[in-house]
Design a protein around this motif. Structure first.
Motif: not given
Length: 171
Positions: A137-141, A158-164
């Motif tokens: 999970p990541l938050t971009i400020r 922006i809050n989102t997640t990256v999955t692989d």
């Protein structure tokens, strides 16, 4: 005391309409805020894409690492991915993001989770195959968020997640 005659005022007004001294300065004053806003949006968009790509690369590399070091018989034994692999996965993603900084980073990566599922669709030789999944999970400020708020928008985070996912070949 001097009185202004109507003819003098009309000549003064006509001369004022004809002269264009300072017109470029007025045009610059009108367009400068628009150009600054556009420039800030370009910088923030590029920074966001660079940082987001760093997180994607870190998660992808970590997923491949987990696929190589996790036991390949997870689906048969019903075991779990070792805790040392999970903790090194968290460290790997965060170090990749830190190593690829372009500007002062506005990305915060949360706790990386590692899990696996068993694929029984016979697309892999040898029956069921474990599939490792790494999620971050990541938050971009945005540091220029004040400019966007000034213009009427609210794009501060922006809050989102990256999955692989990768097939576990393991040890």
């Amino acid at each position: 005391m001097m009185r202004l005659s109507p003819t003098y005022l009309s000549r003064l007004a006509a001369r004022f309409r004809r002269e264009d001294d300072g017109a470029a300065l007025v045009e610059l004053a009108i367009l400068l805020p628009v150009f600054l806003m556009l420039f800030a949006m370009i910088i923030e968009g590029g920074r966001m894409m660079w940082s987001y790509q760093a997180v994607i690369a870190g998660v992808r590399d970590t997923s491949r690492y987990v696929a190589r070091v996790a036991p390949r018989d997870l689906c048969i034994t019903g075991g779990s991915i070792p805790a040392s692999v999970v903790s090194s996965a968290d460290t790997m993603v965060k170090q990749t993001v830190q190593a690829q900084r372009l500007f002062p980073n506005g990305i915060t990566v949360g706790t990386v989770t590692v899990s696996y599922t068993c694929s029984a669709d016979n697309s892999y030789r040898g029956g069921e195959a474990p599939i490792a999944e790494v999620t971050a999970p990541l938050t971009i400020r945005f540091p220029f968020a004040g400019i966007f708020r000034f213009a009427g928008g609210d794009l501060s985070t922006i809050n989102t997640t990256v999955t692989d996912r990768s097939r576990i070949y393991g040890i």
